[in-house]
Structures are given as structure tokens and as C-alpha cells.
Design an enzyme around this catalytic site. Structure first.
Site, mmCIF file in Angstrom:
data_model
loop_
_atom_site.group_PDB
_atom_site.id
_atom_site.type_symbol
_atom_site.label_atom_id
_atom_site.label_comp_id
_atom_site.label_asym_id
_atom_site.label_seq_id
_atom_site.Cartn_x
_atom_site.Cartn_y
_atom_site.Cartn_z
ATOM 1 C CG ASP A 266 41.040 37.489 -20.117
ATOM 2 O OD1 ASP A 266 42.138 37.609 -19.549
ATOM 3 O OD2 ASP A 266 40.736 38.081 -21.171
ATOM 4 C CG LEU B 224 48.181 37.749 -24.052
ATOM 5 C CD1 LEU B 224 47.458 37.177 -22.836
ATOM 6 C CD2 LEU B 224 47.211 37.922 -25.197
ATOM 7 C CG HIS C 246 51.613 46.303 -14.668
ATOM 8 N ND1 HIS C 246 52.044 45.833 -13.450
ATOM 9 C CD2 HIS C 246 51.439 45.210 -15.460
ATOM 10 C CE1 HIS C 246 52.122 44.502 -13.506
ATOM 11 N NE2 HIS C 246 51.750 44.107 -14.712
ATOM 12 C CD GLN D 264 49.530 35.620 -5.844
ATOM 13 O OE1 GLN D 264 48.403 35.840 -5.415
ATOM 14 N NE2 GLN D 264 49.794 35.465 -7.140
ATOM 15 C CD GLU E 80 50.109 44.528 -19.403
ATOM 16 O OE1 GLU E 80 50.915 45.320 -18.870
ATOM 17 O OE2 GLU E 80 50.308 43.300 -19.447
HETATM 18 ZN ZN ZN Z 1 51.637 42.250 -15.567
#
Ligand code: ZN
Ligand code: CA
Length: 416
Positions: free
Chosen positions: A292, A186, A232, A261, A229
Site C-alpha cells: 500500500d 484481500l 477493476h 511488465q 479493486e
Molecule cells: Zn486485482
């Protein structure tokens, strides 16, 4: 950092399937770049040292009310008209970001009580650029028709000579490319310090961008791929850390207030508590692979990492003029100060009012982002100007006001 290198590429390929088995190719991209350029490990380690030091020295920033606005350019690269997503779909994504990065999203109240104290208003907002790198007015969107059916590797979308679109100055703009990037992924982001300016930014599949149009189907229809994203891009790791196969919970994300986790929560919408690594997981964090609709929050620790990136490797964004409307850089013409625009976004009519009573003739035009003039009307000797725009399609437009000596342009959004 040695651990970072030994993440197997094979493990990433195992997730591929035709239905976006994977949210995000960012880790894979980083590993591939490290193989090509091993010095990137040192560069990333240097940025990590800077990040930890900045966080230690700037704890006061956590309670600061400062809001940083990031100039965004969206490069739509399309092959079929379906992929040529609308201005409104792009705006819907910007709206999601401006809620998620300000903790204004509707999911906040449903965050489990134990995680509520960690919720952060990251204090970052996003604008579609209003001036381009050459200083010209823009709506912050480029559109490129391509013959490429699918971009492989993903980042070939960042090059005009490979059928994509070249970046705008990546120090000054967050570049977002939207197109058919893959059947499997994605989205993908560049971490700070990757030092490939041509590709710096994020790349998103058109089915994972915005909340309307081509992003119509759950579970990726709420714009969270882009929220993730950009995390990141501002130097956040996945909550599980840098190794997806980590049942021993050895790896983490360098953030203290995200519990360790060993699950990615991919395509899940779990019920709290989900216990991994001996503690309840923050599955609703934006840096998971949760659906989402089941994502909700960044933490204060994540906020500090992002602010460190903005005060280090991404500092160019702080000085960018990309969000500054052109007219405010020069003197706003006197006649414009006298005029009020009612309501923006506009629904059914554009209504302007002259505060002092208009004593000159003004030409009022509406232009779309391709430069097409939708109307030009004279406005003279009345206090108000009203124009029915119910037949004008929803989208981003420029309202142009012109008297004998000056011209003024204002971006308006029309929604029906
Ligand atoms: Zn990611
Ligand atoms: Ca953590």
C-alpha cells in the site's frame, strides 16, 4: 480473448497462503464465470471494442475538469464485534479514494520523473450514499450480523439468504461488501459486463479496508486494496495483463502508457528502476500488488478506460440520485437558509448561528445512525447555538432542526 481463457486456475491457487499471499481474486472470479458462462467472453470482447472506440472518439475528455461523484454503499457483514468496523473506519476509506482518484495522495511527488507525465487526476470522487434505493435518508452503510465465520466462495457475502447482505441496485450504487471473505484474498471486484447484478461491486476483507481500526497493520493499512479493486470495477486490468505467468511479456493491460511488465511486485516496495520486458516497470501503479505505502498513481490511459466504463456499462452511476441529499430534492425550509453550521466535520462542539437573529423556537437534536437521540435542545432568542459534544463518540450523525412546521436533517461527522 482466447488467451484470457487459458489462464490456469491452478496458477491462482498456488498463491494461496494464510497471510494474504494475494491481493486480489478478481482474475480468478472472471475465469470461473467464463467457465460457467462462455458467452461472457463475447460480452467482454464487445465491451473492449466499445472501450477502444470511446477512447478514440473522446480524447478531449482527458483534459476535462469534470468531476464525477460515485454513490457508494458499504455493507458491513460481521460475525465478531471486532469485524463490525466503525463509521470512522469507513469514512477513512472514502477519504483515501477521494485522494487517490484525484491525484491528491502524498506519494505523487515521489513518482519517478519518467512516469510523472502519465499521472492522471482521474476526476472521480466517492460519497457514502445519502439516500437509499427507496428514496429514504441513509448514511450509506448497512450492518448485518452473520453466523458465517468466513464467506466461501467470497461472493456468498452478497446474498442475505447465505448470511450476507443483498446488494442495493447495482446500476445506481457502487456496492462494497466488507467482511471475513477469505484467509487468502484481500479483495475481489466484478468487471463490467459480468451480468450478475446480485454480486456486482467489490468485496473486501475487513483487514484491508480503511486506514484505522481493523486495518491497522502494514502492508495493507492504507486503503489501497479498495483503490485497486475499484480500478477493476471500472474495467482496469492488472498492469501485467491477464496472465500472471508471462515471462515473454506477451500480455498487457490494453493501456498504452503503462509499460509491459512480467512481475506483480507482490508484497514488495521496490526501488526504481525495476526493469522487466526491456523497460522500467511502473511498479507504483495502483493496479499492481505492490505494498500500500509504495503505490502512487493511475495513468491517463487508465483514466480513459475508466471514463469509457462510466459512459458505457457503468453509465447508470452517472444518473444516480444516491449522493443527492434528500432536502435539496424538495424545497429547503426557509428557516434553514437562515442558519449556518460552523465546521463539518465537528470536533468538540456543534455551533449554529442564525444570520438574521433567531425569532422563533427551534428544536436541535443529534441522532446516531441507529436512530438513537443523543440530545434534544431548545434554541430560542439567541444568535448562536453551541453544544459541547466532546463526550459523543466519533462517527457519522444526523443533526435534526425542527421548527413548528418543518424539519431539516443534515449529516454531520464528529471526529475527536
Ligand atoms: Zn486485482
Ligand atoms: Ca500497458
Amino acid at each position: 480473448m482466447r488467451k484470457l481463457v487459458c489462464v490456469l486456475l491452478l496458477a491462482n491457487f498456488c498463491w494461496l497462503s494464510p497471510s494474504f499471499a494475494q491481493h486480489c481474486a478478481t482474475d480468478l472470479y472472471l475465469q470461473q464465470q467464463i467457465q460457467i458462462n462462455p458467452d461472457l467472453i463475447l460480452k467482454r470482447a464487445e465491451i473492449e471494442r466499445f472501450t477502444q472506440k470511446w477512447i478514440a472518439e473522446n480524447s478531449a475528455r482527458l483534459s476535462s475538469r469534470q468531476v464525477i461523484t460515485i454513490p457508494v454503499v458499504v455493507h458491513v457483514v460481521w460475525n465478531t464485534p471486532f469485524e463490525n468496523i466503525s463509521d470512522m473506519q469507513i469514512q477513512s476509506q472514502i477519504d483515501v479514494l477521494n485522494r487517490d482518484y484525484r491525484a491528491l495522495n502524498v506519494e505523487i511527488p515521489s513518482v519517478p520523473a519518467i512516469f510523472k507525465p502519465a499521472i492522471a487526476d482521474v476526476g472521480i470522487e466517492f460519497c457514502l450514499a445519502s439516500r437509499d434505493p427507496q428514496g429514504n435518508p441513509t448514511n450509506g452503510i448497512t450492518r448485518t450480523k452473520t453466523n458465517v465465520l468466513q464467506f466461501s466462495p467470497i461472493r456468498s457475502i452478497c446474498y442475505a439468504d447465505r448470511g450476507g447482505q443483498d446488494a442495493w441496485d447495482t446500476r445506481q450504487y457502487l456496492n462494497i461488501w466488507v467482511g471475513d471473505i477469505s484467509t487468502s484474498f484481500l479483495g475481489e471486484a466484478s468487471f463490467p459486463g459480468m451480468d450478475i447484478p446480485e454480486e456486482d461491486g467489490i468485496r473486501i476483507h475487513f483487514e484491508g479496508f480503511g486506514t484505522i481500526g481493523t486495518a491497522g497493520a502494514p502492508p495493507y493499512n492504507l486503503g489501497r486494496t479498495v483503490t485497486h479493486e475499484i480500478g477493476h470495477y471500472f474495467n482496469l486490468y492488472h498492469v501485467w495483463g491477464q496472465n500472471i505467468n508471462d515471462p515473454a511479456c506477451e500480455y498487457d493491460d490494453e493501456v498504452n502508457d503503462t509499460p509491459r511488465q512480467s512481475s506483480t511486485f507482490r508484497n514488495e516496495c521496490p526501488v526504481h528502476p525495476q526493469v522487466f520486458c526491456g523497460t522500467a516497470s511502473m511498479f507504483m501503479n495502483f493496479m499492481n500488488y505492490t505494498n500500500d505505502a509504495c503505490m502512487a498513481m493511475f495513468t491517463k490511459g487508465q483514466k480513459m478506460r475508466m471514463l469509457a466504463a462510466l459512459n458505457g456499462p457503468r453509465a447508470g452511476l452517472l444518473n444516480s440520485l444516491g449522493c443527492q441529499p434528500l432536502v435539496s430534492a424538495v424545497e429547503e425550509p426557509a428557516f434553514v437558509k437562515d442558519i449556518r453550521l460552523f465546521q463539518n466535520p465537528v470536533n468538540e462542539e456543534i455551533k449554529l448561528q442564525s444570520v438574521s437573529g433567531l425569532n422563533e423556537k427551534i428544536l436541535v437534536s443529534l441522532v446516531n445512525t441507529q436512530g438513537k437521540v443523543l440530545f434534544t435542545d431548545k434554541w430560542q432568542e439567541t444568535i448562536a447555538f453551541v453544544k459541547d459534544i466532546s463526550a459523543v463518540p466519533s462517527g457519522i450523525y444526523f443533526l435534526i432542526l425542527q421548527n413548528e412546521t418543518n424539519i431539516f436533517t443534515k449529516k454531520v461527522i464528529i471526529t475527536h
